[in-house]
Design a protein around this motif. Sequence first.
Motif, PDB file in Angstrom:
ATOM      1  N   PRO A  77       0.817  -1.212   0.000  1.00 20.04           N
ATOM      2  CA  PRO A  77       0.000   0.000   0.000  1.00 20.04           C
ATOM      3  C   PRO A  77       0.849   1.261   0.000  1.00 20.04           C
ATOM      4  O   PRO A  77       2.008   1.254   0.431  1.00 20.04           O
ATOM      5  N   PHE A  78       0.248   2.332  -0.478  1.00 23.41           N
ATOM      6  CA  PHE A  78       0.907   3.637  -0.455  1.00 23.41           C
ATOM      7  C   PHE A  78      -0.090   4.679   0.027  1.00 23.41           C
ATOM      8  O   PHE A  78      -1.268   4.659  -0.326  1.00 23.41           O
ATOM      9  N   SER A  79       0.411   5.610   0.825  1.00 23.35           N
ATOM     10  CA  SER A  79      -0.381   6.757   1.248  1.00 23.35           C
ATOM     11  C   SER A  79       0.545   7.952   1.280  1.00 23.35           C
ATOM     12  O   SER A  79       1.625   7.892   1.879  1.00 23.35           O
ATOM     13  N   GLY A  80       0.159   9.028   0.597  1.00 19.49           N
ATOM     14  CA  GLY A  80       1.021  10.196   0.555  1.00 19.49           C
ATOM     15  C   GLY A  80       0.323  11.408  -0.014  1.00 19.49           C
ATOM     16  O   GLY A  80      -0.915  11.466  -0.073  1.00 19.49           O
ATOM     17  N   VAL A  81       1.129  12.361  -0.444  1.00 24.37           N
ATOM     18  CA  VAL A  81       0.627  13.654  -0.898  1.00 24.37           C
ATOM     19  C   VAL A  81       1.156  13.950  -2.299  1.00 24.37           C
ATOM     20  O   VAL A  81       2.321  13.656  -2.609  1.00 24.37           O
ATOM     21  N   VAL A  82       0.328  14.547  -3.126  1.00 21.33           N
ATOM     22  CA  VAL A  82       0.719  14.917  -4.483  1.00 21.33           C
ATOM     23  C   VAL A  82       1.641  16.142  -4.446  1.00 21.33           C
ATOM     24  O   VAL A  82       1.332  17.133  -3.787  1.00 21.33           O
ATOM     25  N   VAL A  83       2.765  16.038  -5.149  1.00 15.18           N
ATOM     26  CA  VAL A  83       3.688  17.161  -5.269  1.00 15.18           C
ATOM     27  C   VAL A  83       3.391  17.964  -6.527  1.00 15.18           C
ATOM     28  O   VAL A  83       3.343  19.191  -6.514  1.00 15.18           O
ATOM     29  N   GLY A  84       3.184  17.277  -7.631  1.00 17.34           N
ATOM     30  CA  GLY A  84       2.916  17.925  -8.914  1.00 17.34           C
ATOM     31  C   GLY A  84       3.552  17.129 -10.032  1.00 17.34           C
ATOM     32  O   GLY A  84       4.064  16.025  -9.816  1.00 17.34           O
ATOM     33  N   THR A  85       3.537  17.656 -11.248  1.00 16.39           N
ATOM     34  CA  THR A  85       4.135  16.971 -12.385  1.00 16.39           C
ATOM     35  C   THR A  85       5.514  17.546 -12.679  1.00 16.39           C
ATOM     36  O   THR A  85       5.765  18.732 -12.483  1.00 16.39           O
ATOM     37  N   GLN A  86       6.397  16.678 -13.151  1.00 22.97           N
ATOM     38  CA  GLN A  86       7.745  17.067 -13.510  1.00 22.97           C
ATOM     39  C   GLN A  86       8.061  16.532 -14.901  1.00 22.97           C
ATOM     40  O   GLN A  86       7.670  15.412 -15.234  1.00 22.97           O
TER      41      GLN A  86
END
Length: 293
Positions: A77-86
């Motif tokens: 599983p993964f849980s986190g926050v979106v940083v944006g596109t690169q």
Amino acid sequence: AAAAAAAAAEKKAHKSKAQPGETLTGIVMHSSPISAEIKLESGERARLHITEWLDAKEAAKLTDAGAFAAAYPEGGPFSGVVVGTQPTPAGKRHHVLEVTARPSAVVAAAGAAHPDNPQAVDLASLQPGQTVQGFVQEVGKGHVFVALSPTVRGRLHATDCAGPPARLADLASAFTPGQPLRCRVLQVNRATRQVDLSEQALDSGGKPTSAPPAAGTLATGCVVRTGSDGVVVHLAEGRRGRACLADIHDTYVDKALAGIQAGTMVRAMVLGESAVPASAGGGGGGGAMLHLS
């Protein structure tokens, strides 16, 4: 009109449903020592880079090169926050959605205060002398590439690695992708995006413990150029030295450069400072060129 349509199509291709700062969950589809491919609950694919796994203080405590892959196994599983596109090296039409699992970012995304919420390393903010936390990304013949952030990596030359000479001669055995490293920034070239690093420690006064080698001492270096005037050697802390043909062997040798080429690790005696500036040795460097034997 055609150009406008193409631009609109490109913008649409780059647009993600996920918004920066948004908390999401997903499944790890693929894991490597320095990154993991995540399939988000929305169906989108994202990348979790090893530098976005832990905050700097916790990352500095790591010792195991396989810790990241163990924390994010395939199917996990993964849980986190979106940083944006690169953007990626594949071209301007190719982007990757970056996510972070740093505890400080997760807490901040939830609207709570966090005492340690550092931003990712940015090329514009890096300064010589700064200490940075990184992870081995790739091991070359004479240098190690160190990931400092998802978009910034530094180069650690063999002569700037800590440890005995035997370690410098066999970097592949000494360094493993994913291995945590604490390094010091030697120089930053923003035009070429090149960051040079050193593993050499600092003393209590903040000065490198590897002081300029004095005359009569031995120094380990890597040959960067050979020619009719001798060899130029890259030494620790970005220093340069030159050994003329007459100072390579104890007695006359017809082919003095036989067996010596760029990339050869050598031990040399420091005779003193040369009148030639180090920048004249090719490949950078500053101050006076050291005279070697």
